[in-house]
Write an enzyme that holds these catalytic residues in place. Structure first.
Site, PDB file in Angstrom:
ATOM      1  CB  SER A   1      -0.937   0.109   1.290  1.00 47.52           C
ATOM      2  OG  SER A   1      -1.540   1.306   1.435  1.00 47.52           O
TER       3      SER A   1
ATOM      4  CE1 TYR B   1      -4.556  -1.635   5.270  1.00 47.31           C
ATOM      5  CE2 TYR B   1      -3.270   0.326   4.990  1.00 47.31           C
ATOM      6  CZ  TYR B   1      -4.208  -0.927   4.439  1.00 47.31           C
ATOM      7  OH  TYR B   1      -3.998  -1.130   3.098  1.00 47.31           O
TER       8      TYR B   1
HETATM    9  N1  LIG Z   1      -8.784  -0.146  -1.258  1.00 42.37           N
HETATM   10  C1  LIG Z   1      -7.676   0.587  -1.244  1.00 42.37           C
HETATM   11  O1  LIG Z   1      -7.668   1.886  -1.224  1.00 42.37           O
HETATM   12  C2  LIG Z   1      -6.411   0.084  -0.806  1.00 42.37           C
HETATM   13  C3  LIG Z   1      -6.320  -1.201  -0.539  1.00 42.37           C
HETATM   14  N2  LIG Z   1      -5.101  -1.896  -0.360  1.00 42.37           N
HETATM   15  C4  LIG Z   1      -5.018  -3.264  -0.196  1.00 42.37           C
HETATM   16  O2  LIG Z   1      -5.508  -4.184  -1.005  1.00 42.37           O
HETATM   17  C5  LIG Z   1      -5.824  -5.222  -0.656  1.00 42.37           C
HETATM   18  C6  LIG Z   1      -7.282  -5.703  -1.105  1.00 42.37           C
HETATM   19  O3  LIG Z   1      -8.251  -4.742  -0.448  1.00 42.37           O
HETATM   20  P1  LIG Z   1      -9.714  -4.261  -0.958  1.00 42.37           P
HETATM   21  O4  LIG Z   1      -9.974  -5.107  -2.282  1.00 42.37           O
HETATM   22  O5  LIG Z   1      -9.533  -2.668  -1.436  1.00 42.37           O
HETATM   23  O6  LIG Z   1     -10.613  -4.480   0.244  1.00 42.37           O
HETATM   24  P2  LIG Z   1     -11.951  -5.562   0.395  1.00 42.37           P
HETATM   25  O7  LIG Z   1     -12.225  -5.072   1.808  1.00 42.37           O
HETATM   26  O8  LIG Z   1     -12.892  -5.294  -0.895  1.00 42.37           O
HETATM   27  O9  LIG Z   1     -11.041  -6.907   0.416  1.00 42.37           O
HETATM   28  C7  LIG Z   1     -10.266  -7.685   1.231  1.00 42.37           C
HETATM   29  C8  LIG Z   1     -10.830  -9.036   1.230  1.00 42.37           C
HETATM   30  O10 LIG Z   1      -9.963  -9.728   2.222  1.00 42.37           O
HETATM   31  C9  LIG Z   1     -10.745 -10.824   2.922  1.00 42.37           C
HETATM   32  N3  LIG Z   1     -10.281 -11.078   4.321  1.00 42.37           N
HETATM   33  C10 LIG Z   1     -10.022 -10.252   5.377  1.00 42.37           C
HETATM   34  N4  LIG Z   1      -9.437 -11.098   6.286  1.00 42.37           N
HETATM   35  C11 LIG Z   1      -9.164 -12.231   5.765  1.00 42.37           C
HETATM   36  C12 LIG Z   1      -8.683 -13.558   6.296  1.00 42.37           C
HETATM   37  N5  LIG Z   1      -8.377 -13.518   7.476  1.00 42.37           N
HETATM   38  N6  LIG Z   1      -8.591 -14.550   5.521  1.00 42.37           N
HETATM   39  C13 LIG Z   1      -9.023 -14.625   4.246  1.00 42.37           C
HETATM   40  N7  LIG Z   1      -9.444 -13.437   3.478  1.00 42.37           N
HETATM   41  C14 LIG Z   1      -9.637 -12.368   4.297  1.00 42.37           C
HETATM   42  C15 LIG Z   1     -12.092 -10.051   2.980  1.00 42.37           C
HETATM   43  O11 LIG Z   1     -13.130 -10.936   3.185  1.00 42.37           O
HETATM   44  C16 LIG Z   1     -12.235  -9.172   1.534  1.00 42.37           C
HETATM   45  O12 LIG Z   1     -12.772 -10.020   0.874  1.00 42.37           O
HETATM   46  C17 LIG Z   1      -5.734  -5.395   1.065  1.00 42.37           C
HETATM   47  O13 LIG Z   1      -4.655  -5.905   1.355  1.00 42.37           O
HETATM   48  C18 LIG Z   1      -5.640  -3.789   1.298  1.00 42.37           C
HETATM   49  O14 LIG Z   1      -5.001  -3.493   2.468  1.00 42.37           O
HETATM   50  C19 LIG Z   1      -3.988  -1.426  -0.530  1.00 42.37           C
HETATM   51  C20 LIG Z   1      -4.041   0.118  -0.770  1.00 42.37           C
HETATM   52  C21 LIG Z   1      -5.227   0.841  -1.172  1.00 42.37           C
HETATM   53  C1  LIG Z   2      -6.291   4.257   1.463  1.00 32.48           C
HETATM   54  C2  LIG Z   2      -5.079   3.454   1.131  1.00 32.48           C
HETATM   55  O1  LIG Z   2      -4.034   3.776   0.718  1.00 32.48           O
HETATM   56  C3  LIG Z   2      -5.238   1.921   2.047  1.00 32.48           C
HETATM   57  C4  LIG Z   2      -6.316   1.502   2.648  1.00 32.48           C
HETATM   58  O2  LIG Z   2      -4.055   1.608   1.977  1.00 32.48           O
END
Ligand SMILES: NC(=O)C1=CN([C@@H]2O[C@H](COP(=O)(O)OP(=O)(O)OC[C@H]3O[C@@H](n4cnc5c(N)ncnc54)[C@H](O)[C@@H]3O)[C@@H](O)[C@H]2O)C=CC1
Ligand SMILES: CC(=O)C(C)=O
Length: 252
Positions: free
Chosen positions: A138, A151
């Site tokens: 991230s 985080y």
């Molecule tokens: N959306 C954003 O702005 C950003 C997201 N990220 C990272 O991207 C990745 C994906 O996030 P998003 O798709 O945005 O969020 P999201 O919340 O849509 O997806 C995250 C998924 O991880 C699953 N999850 C959570 N805990 C778990 C566990 N213990 N075991 C298995 N699965 C688990 C959830 O059920 C969910 O489906 C994360 O690592 C997040 O930190 C990084 C930077 C920015």
């Molecule tokens: C907003 C953002 O940069 C995250 C959740 O990593």
């Protein structure tokens, strides 16, 4: 990507599903791993592709991790690409107010989950003598952010694990990189907005956009395309890298 086997954790979430679509569109077979069974089923019906296999697993539980690796190899014979992507925000509290339990939960999913996934997938990829891994770091891997201590710490650790794994696996023909997204329009970002300005997500949304040179949120599809590039042979000399997908935030 025809007949390549892609394993995606956090596969039911925004970035996970968009990445699954990108790989499926290029002819791959995709295994979605997630803790949320309902969301996994929805993802399969959203994506509407027969080349999807679902595995319910908690990335913090080593037995679950061993099982998702074993089940994939038993069924498909190999793992070509591992997108190690599951993560959570955790509570919005400063260090002085955060409990050890709250800190540990974020670290266990975002960091230990990434470590365990790489540990067991690298063991398999070494046997195959090939593979590529993309971890989800991230923008939070580079900066501090008041109110998100766990985080931030967890994503700094993902950067360190990515570079270390790249060095350890280089002589086994395994590449390891990370994407470093920021402000991508998924449930996670909505949750951040609702925490920053409860009941008025648009307000914090506008404030976040004001800090992004492109002046808008990114889409999960824009992350998926970079994940695809890193996983593909077009990135054959790329390992140990962090690829920012952040509308210019790190340049500022
Ligand atoms: N959306 C954003 O702005 C950003 C997201 N990220 C990272 O991207 C990745 C994906 O996030 P998003 O798709 O945005 O969020 P999201 O919340 O849509 O997806 C995250 C998924 O991880 C699953 N999850 C959570 N805990 C778990 C566990 N213990 N075991 C298995 N699965 C688990 C959830 O059920 C969910 O489906 C994360 O690592 C997040 O930190 C990084 C930077 C920015
Ligand atoms: C907003 C953002 O940069 C995250 C959740 O990593």
């Amino acid at each position: 990507m025809k007949d390549k086997i892609i394993l995606i954790t956090g596969g039911a979430g925004g970035i996970g599903q968009a990445s699954a679509k990108e790989f499926l569109d290029h002819g791959a077979k995709v295994i979605l791993v997630d803790l949320n069974e309902e969301a996994l089923k929805n993802a399969k019906s959203n994506l509407g592709d027969e080349n999807i296999h679902l595995i319910k697993a908690d990335v913090t539980n080593e037995e679950d991790v061993e099982n998702y690796v074993r089940e994939t190899v038993d069924r498909f014979g190999k793992i070509d690409i591992f997108f190690n992507n599951a993560g959570i925000n955790g509570p919005f509290k400063e260090i002085k107010d955060l409990s050890k339990k709250e800190f540990d939960l974020v670290m266990s999913i975002n960091t230990t989950g990434v470590f365990l996934g790489m540990k067991h997938v690298i063991q398999q990829m070494e046997k195959q003598e090939h593979g590529t891994i993309v971890n989800t770091a991230s923008n939070a891997a580079y900066i501090g952010s008041a109110g998100m201590p766990a985080y931030i710490a967890s994503k700094h650790a993902v950067a360190g694990l990515t570079k270390t794994a790249a060095l350890e696996a280089a002589d086994s023909n395994i590449r390891v990189n990370a994407v470093a997204p920021a402000a991508i329009d998924t449930d996670m970002l909505s949750d951040i907005q609702n925490n920053l300005t409860p009941g008025e997500p648009e307000k914090s949304g506008e404030a976040i956009k004001a800090g992004i040179p492109f002046g808008r949120f990114g889409t999960p599809e824009e992350v998926a395309k970079v994940v695809y590039f890193l996983a593909s042979d077009n990135a054959s000399f790329v390992t140990g890298s962090m690829y920012n997908v952040d509308g210019g935030m790190q340049a500022d």
